[in-house]
Design a protein around this motif. Structure first.
Motif, mmCIF file in Angstrom:
data_model
loop_
_atom_site.group_PDB
_atom_site.id
_atom_site.type_symbol
_atom_site.label_atom_id
_atom_site.label_comp_id
_atom_site.label_asym_id
_atom_site.label_seq_id
_atom_site.Cartn_x
_atom_site.Cartn_y
_atom_site.Cartn_z
ATOM 1 N N ASP A 1 -9.577 -1.324 4.510
ATOM 2 C CA ASP A 1 -9.799 -2.560 3.752
ATOM 3 C C ASP A 1 -9.952 -3.761 4.674
ATOM 4 O O ASP A 1 -10.754 -4.661 4.409
ATOM 5 C CB ASP A 1 -8.645 -2.786 2.774
ATOM 6 C CG ASP A 1 -8.742 -1.890 1.543
ATOM 7 O OD1 ASP A 1 -9.759 -1.186 1.402
ATOM 8 O OD2 ASP A 1 -7.795 -1.871 0.728
ATOM 9 N N TYR B 1 0.835 -1.203 0.000
ATOM 10 C CA TYR B 1 0.000 0.000 0.000
ATOM 11 C C TYR B 1 0.871 1.255 0.000
ATOM 12 O O TYR B 1 0.548 2.240 -0.675
ATOM 13 C CB TYR B 1 -0.923 -0.009 1.219
ATOM 14 C CG TYR B 1 -2.159 -0.855 1.050
ATOM 15 C CD1 TYR B 1 -3.415 -0.283 0.905
ATOM 16 C CD2 TYR B 1 -2.076 -2.252 1.026
ATOM 17 C CE1 TYR B 1 -4.549 -1.056 0.750
ATOM 18 C CE2 TYR B 1 -3.204 -3.044 0.870
ATOM 19 C CZ TYR B 1 -4.436 -2.440 0.725
ATOM 20 O OH TYR B 1 -5.566 -3.217 0.558
ATOM 21 N N SER C 1 1.155 3.937 -3.074
ATOM 22 C CA SER C 1 0.889 5.351 -2.771
ATOM 23 C C SER C 1 2.002 6.252 -3.281
ATOM 24 O O SER C 1 1.768 7.437 -3.567
ATOM 25 C CB SER C 1 0.723 5.545 -1.258
ATOM 26 O OG SER C 1 -0.352 4.777 -0.763
ATOM 27 N N TYR D 1 -7.513 -0.039 -4.712
ATOM 28 C CA TYR D 1 -6.862 1.167 -4.185
ATOM 29 C C TYR D 1 -6.116 1.914 -5.279
ATOM 30 O O TYR D 1 -6.276 3.133 -5.436
ATOM 31 C CB TYR D 1 -5.925 0.784 -3.045
ATOM 32 C CG TYR D 1 -5.161 1.950 -2.442
ATOM 33 C CD1 TYR D 1 -5.791 3.165 -2.176
ATOM 34 C CD2 TYR D 1 -3.807 1.834 -2.151
ATOM 35 C CE1 TYR D 1 -5.092 4.226 -1.619
ATOM 36 C CE2 TYR D 1 -3.100 2.899 -1.592
ATOM 37 C CZ TYR D 1 -3.748 4.092 -1.341
ATOM 38 O OH TYR D 1 -3.056 5.143 -0.802
ATOM 39 N N GLU E 1 -8.383 3.718 -7.677
ATOM 40 C CA GLU E 1 -8.882 4.979 -7.129
ATOM 41 C C GLU E 1 -7.819 6.070 -7.204
ATOM 42 O O GLU E 1 -8.129 7.236 -7.459
ATOM 43 C CB GLU E 1 -9.339 4.772 -5.685
ATOM 44 C CG GLU E 1 -10.582 3.895 -5.572
ATOM 45 C CD GLU E 1 -11.023 3.706 -4.136
ATOM 46 O OE1 GLU E 1 -10.528 4.454 -3.254
ATOM 47 O OE2 GLU E 1 -11.859 2.818 -3.868
ATOM 48 N N SER F 1 -8.049 -6.123 -3.304
ATOM 49 C CA SER F 1 -8.211 -4.905 -2.509
ATOM 50 C C SER F 1 -7.156 -3.868 -2.866
ATOM 51 O O SER F 1 -7.451 -2.671 -2.966
ATOM 52 C CB SER F 1 -8.126 -5.241 -1.011
ATOM 53 O OG SER F 1 -9.200 -6.051 -0.602
ATOM 54 N N ARG G 1 -5.811 3.434 4.567
ATOM 55 C CA ARG G 1 -6.520 2.644 3.563
ATOM 56 C C ARG G 1 -6.457 1.149 3.881
ATOM 57 O O ARG G 1 -7.461 0.436 3.748
ATOM 58 C CB ARG G 1 -5.944 2.913 2.173
ATOM 59 C CG ARG G 1 -6.611 2.099 1.059
ATOM 60 C CD ARG G 1 -8.146 2.297 1.075
ATOM 61 N NE ARG G 1 -8.800 1.495 0.079
ATOM 62 C CZ ARG G 1 -9.384 1.985 -1.005
ATOM 63 N NH1 ARG G 1 -9.363 3.294 -1.222
ATOM 64 N NH2 ARG G 1 -9.964 1.206 -1.884
#
Length: 570
Positions: A278, A196, A200, A249, A252, A245, A274
């Protein structure tokens, strides 16, 4: 460990052929009167955490994460006191010196000591080292490498660790994760959080390239290069769920593209929040696969703190949620060592954190928010992943439990609603991010779960690691702390210190060396082999009463590269 025995495993022992004396906290009687030694042939099992109860049941688990699959959720972490009737069981760990002294009253035939090779074997069982590769004979990274290690107190261990190099962006990620109410949440966060964070940090073009590759069935660009100990496993059964998942992300992020350069601090905060969202959503939606359905619920109902470092050149960011800590080791001009704190505990000892919690809830709840230094009188960390019992509404908790598997619906822990639960959420996974620009005198970084910091002050950690890495020992006068010490005893202390210095290089791993001190230091600040042996030979029912799981990562910095970067900026 989410699985628990029929009784609280720190306070009583299930029937079995082994006899063991159990400390009675309310009694002033000696703590240990008749302890029998563990058979020598069991030590390989003890070291690899593949035995759950020495002498009662021994079970090798090929999939260590499946050890958490019993129908009962454990109340195994001291930082969580599940119900009022159990509150008396969750008291601070006893002073181990008391245990050492009282155990000495046992007869010589009953004493059992591990030999130095056995001690080393246990301490080194989970150690891992990584050296950053050189290019054209030069190391161009600000990180020379890292050492990590873990020493369990819980069975299975509830701590996790992760380290990875970012391949599509610059930098390295390292983190420690401390689970409570089981290991499920810490395991999931250790597997997923770095993805994640990496996503990002990716530029919009790279995100589009990855999405197009998935859409067309082409091979994906690798995002992370993991640096893992063989025991640091990934859950293959949940990999597809986790990937879906993560893909949602980054889709988005593509849709929300602002064209601005990604800020590391913002990326870390967004990734933490996030992932926690999730974890919550996956538990609410469930899964048609019964194994995965129970897994996502176990992850959500247990919890984990996280302390993560992102190192990119001279830029060091620490993102912390909970009470694990990050500390910088600095070498002063005179060669001595000092510690720089790079994280703050999120608990009742942090006045700013207590004030933050109070401002997020009505004034009518002010007296019930923090009781006995715990959130709602139950939870020690004020920030954590998972722990949906402190985040979901009562209605949502009841709906998920009633529609969930029988193991969840029949469990008293999951059905228990915290007292004075009026305006959730009471808990957040949002990290506190601290930035530090590395300097040539910044020699190393220590990331560790609270099992280390409960036993050692950061200044002692800085000195021990600094002296280990440099091989230079600055002798301090031996402090006796008010004890009456004879000349003979002082001679013994000086002899021990000389022997300790000459044998310092027995440890090839800085984290192992630090654990040796954390567990074996006596009241005079030196490693006592007898104490270390006794601590490591404690059975599981006793070990958790005297210490917590310990997980440590020691990152060594490249002063030459950092100095060169500093000169370029001038």
């Amino acid at each position: 460990m989410l699985a628990a025995s029929c009784c609280d495993r720190r306070m009583c022992v299930c029937p079995g052929p082994r006899r063991i004396a159990i400390p009675v906290r309310s009694s002033r009687l000696p703590l240990l009167s008749d302890a029998m030694p563990a058979p020598a042939h069991l030590f390989p099992l003890i070291r690899s955490c593949e035995i759950s109860r020495i002498g009662s049941t021994a079970c090798y688990c090929h999939h260590r994460h499946l050890c958490c699959l019993s129908s009962h959720f454990a109340h195994s972490h001291f930082r969580y006191a599940p119900q009022k009737k159990f509150a008396a069981l969750y008291r601070p760990k006893e002073n181990f010196n008391h245990f050492i002294h009282t155990r000495d009253h046992a007869s010589a035939s009953q004493r059992f000591y591990l030999t130095p090779p056995q001690v080393n074997s246990i301490l080194k069982a989970n150690e891992y080292s990584f050296k950053v590769p050189e290019f054209d004979g030069k190391n161009v990274s600000s990180v020379l490498g890292f050492d990590s290690n873990q020493l369990p107190a819980n069975a299975p261990i509830e701590d996790r660790r992760s380290a990875a190099t970012c391949l599509q962006t610059r930098g390295m990620l390292l983190g420690v994760f401390d689970g409570h109410a089981g290991c499920a949440c810490a395991q999931a966060v250790s597997e997923r959080l770095f993805y994640y964070i990496a996503v990002s940090l990716l530029p919009h073009e790279t995100l589009l390239e990855i999405e197009n590759a998935v859409e067309s069935g082409r091979a994906l660009l690798p995002i992370l290069q993991w640096h893992k100990h063989p025991n640091d496993y990934f859950s293959k059964e949940a990999s597809k769920l986790y990937f879906n998942s993560l893909r949602t992300y980054w889709q988005e992020l593509i849709d929300l593209n602002s064209g601005e350069t990604t800020d590391v601090r913002e990326a870390l905060i967004n990734a933490f929040k996030r992932l926690d969202n999730d974890i919550s959503l996956e538990a609410q939606v469930g899964d048609p696969n019964s194994f995965l359905n129970y897994l996502v619920l176990r992850v959500a109902f247990s919890g984990a703190t996280a302390c993560v470092a992102h190192v990119d050149g001279v830029d060091l960011h620490i993102a912390n949620t909970g009470d694990s800590r990050a500390m910088l080791g600095v070498q002063e001009e005179d060669g001595s060592w000092s510690a720089v704190t790079l994280s703050y505990d999120h608990n009742a000892q942090n006045e700013h954190e207590v004030e933050r919690v109070k401002t997020e809830h009505p004034k009518s709840e002010e007296k019930t928010l923090v009781k006995q230094d715990r959130l709602l009188g139950l939870l020690m960390p004020f920030r954590a992943f998972g722990d949906v019992k402190f985040k979901w509404s009562i209605e949502l908790q009841k709906r998920v439990i009633e529609s969930g598997p029988d193991q969840l619906n029949d469990n008293e822990y999951t059905k228990f609603i915290p007292p004075n639960y009026h305006t959730p959420p009471y808990l957040t996974a949002e990290p506190e991010v601290i930035y530090h620009k590395l300097r040539p005198q910044d020699k190393f970084l220590v990331l560790a779960t609270d099992g280390l910091w409960e036993t050692m002050h950061r200044q002692d950690v800085a000195r021990i690691v600094g002296e280990y890495l440099t091989g230079v020992h600055h002798q301090q006068p031996i402090a006796v702390g008010g004890y009456k010490v004879t000349l003979g005893q002082m001679h013994g202390l000086l002899t021990e210190r000389r022997a300790r210095i000459s044998s310092v290089f027995e440890d090839q791993n800085a984290a192992t060396h630090l654990i040796r001190h954390a567990v074996g230091n006596n009241e005079f600040g030196t490693v006592d082999h007898e104490r270390l042996s006794k601590m490591l030979s404690l059975p599981e029912e006793l070990a958790r009463m005297y210490r917590d799981d310990i997980t440590i990562i020691v990152v060594q910095f490249n002063s030459h590269v950092i100095g060169a970067c500093q000169n370029e900026e001038l």
